[in-house]
Write a protein that holds these residues in place. Structure first.
Motif, PDB file in Angstrom:
ATOM      1  N   GLU A  79       0.830  -1.208   0.000  1.00  0.00           N
ATOM      2  CA  GLU A  79       0.000   0.000   0.000  1.00  0.00           C
ATOM      3  C   GLU A  79       0.861   1.254   0.000  1.00  0.00           C
ATOM      4  N   ASP A  82       2.334   1.912  -3.488  1.00  0.00           N
ATOM      5  CA  ASP A  82       1.382   1.859  -4.594  1.00  0.00           C
ATOM      6  C   ASP A  82       1.585   0.611  -5.440  1.00  0.00           C
ATOM      7  N   GLY A  83       1.887  -0.505  -4.764  1.00  0.00           N
ATOM      8  CA  GLY A  83       2.020  -1.780  -5.459  1.00  0.00           C
ATOM      9  C   GLY A  83       3.379  -2.077  -6.043  1.00  0.00           C
ATOM     10  N   ASP A  86       5.074  -5.821  -4.092  1.00  0.00           N
ATOM     11  CA  ASP A  86       3.859  -6.626  -4.027  1.00  0.00           C
ATOM     12  C   ASP A  86       4.225  -8.053  -3.635  1.00  0.00           C
ATOM     13  N   ARG A 118      -0.903  -7.100 -11.060  1.00  0.00           N
ATOM     14  CA  ARG A 118      -1.346  -5.718 -10.894  1.00  0.00           C
ATOM     15  C   ARG A 118      -2.253  -5.686  -9.673  1.00  0.00           C
ATOM     16  N   ASP A 119      -1.764  -5.085  -8.601  1.00  0.00           N
ATOM     17  CA  ASP A 119      -2.518  -5.014  -7.345  1.00  0.00           C
ATOM     18  C   ASP A 119      -2.949  -6.391  -6.863  1.00  0.00           C
ATOM     19  N   TRP A 121      -1.861  -7.936  -4.427  1.00  0.00           N
ATOM     20  CA  TRP A 121      -1.912  -7.949  -2.961  1.00  0.00           C
ATOM     21  C   TRP A 121      -3.305  -7.673  -2.433  1.00  0.00           C
ATOM     22  N   ARG A 122      -4.129  -6.995  -3.223  1.00  0.00           N
ATOM     23  CA  ARG A 122      -5.486  -6.712  -2.782  1.00  0.00           C
ATOM     24  C   ARG A 122      -6.369  -7.973  -2.756  1.00  0.00           C
TER      25      ARG A 122
END
Length: 302
Positions: A79, A82-83, A86, A118-119, A121-122
């Motif tokens: 976070e 901004d990734g 990751d 791409r993101d 981790w979310r």
């Protein structure tokens, strides 16, 4: 002041304490903490706690407080950057590693076809004592695991002895307890820094021994080579490590990015050119993960 240095499973360890009592227990405590880290997120094929989570393939798994702390730090680093950092780049790291068994990853299979992340981790769900990692995502927590462990070791030693403590695990440096009157001397990245509390982290792309691949999550490939190594100071070693690694991923724009965050840093280009931010003086805390801790780099060897 007492100092000890040794190597533990390939990790260079340095512990400095201001009192003799801490020096007697420092090695035993740090060795035990590194062993616990290896059981939780080690390189043994299929033998770590994280491997059990991967085998669950998207089913929630009850996990230890230690693994929860490691995952929370990795997600906070994602976070903050901004990734750029990751923890779901595990499959890409497996592909880039030197053998199909992936020495960097505690995973349980090698029939993987990694794609850019791409993101990612979310998609990881860390709950109250449980962790869910959807298949085919593979977590690699190595980027921040040493920083978490260095912080834990420094805090434990300081709490037990009341002495000032510096713990360096590889390029991750954490301090706790009273700072010596002339600060901590920290050799990092070919120079010596004086640290008046807080933390430092150095991430490099060259050096002795096998280099862990660095992955740009947006491509699944190593970033374009711009920096040889990056050192960042912050109140917390997890923040410092996340920012130093993110700088290597960001490449040419990393100096301006770190300066915009107010992060004191030392970036060494491939040709040896040195760029600094914050003049390495008056270092503030950086990032929402930290409380101000009076970090201040007081001198530089170059």
């Amino acid at each position: 002041m007492a100092e000890a240095r040794w190597s533990d499973r390939g990790t260079e360890v340095r512990v400095v304490v201001t009192g003799t009592e801490a020096s007697r227990i420092a090695r035993r405590l740090v060795t035990a903490e590194l062993a616990a880290l290896n059981r939780t997120h080690g390189h043994r094929w299929g033998g770590s706690e994280l491997s059990r989570v991967h085998r669950a393939a998207g089913t929630p798994v009850r996990i230890s407080a230690r693994l929860a702390e490691l995952v929370a730090a990795a997600l906070a680093a994602a976070e903050l950057t901004d990734g750029d950092v990751d923890p779901t780049v595990g499959a890409a790291l497996l592909r880039l590693s030197r053998s199909d068994r992936g020495p960097w990853l505690p995973v349980c299979g090698s029939s993987l076809r990694p794609a850019p992340v791409r993101d990612g981790w979310r998609r990881v769900a860390l709950g109250d004592g449980s962790l869910t990692v959807p298949a085919p995502v593979l977590l690699d927590l190595t980027a921040t695991a040493r920083a978490v462990t260095a912080r834990r070791c420094a805090n434990l030693l300081a709490a037990r002895t009341g002495d000032g403590v510096l713990v360096a695990l590889g390029g991750c440096v954490a301090t706790a307890g009273p700072t010596p009157p002339d600060g901590w001397r920290v050799p990092i990245g070919g120079t010596t820094l004086g640290l008046a509390g807080g933390a430092l982290a150095n991430t490099r792309t060259t050096g002795r021994g096998p280099a862990r691949p660095i992955v740009d999550p947006r491509t699944g490939l190593p970033p374009a080579p711009v920096w040889r190594d990056v050192t960042v100071a912050a109140a917390d070693p997890v923040t410092a490590k996340a920012l130093s690694l993110a700088a290597l991923v960001r490449g040419a724009g990393a100096g301006a990015w770190l300066a915009g965050l107010g992060a004191p840093a030392r970036l060494v280009a491939l040709d040896g050119t040195v760029e600094t931010t914050g003049a390495l003086v008056g270092v503030p805390a950086v990032g929402s993960m930290d409380a101000p801790a009076g970090v201040r780099v007081v001198s530089s060897g170059r």
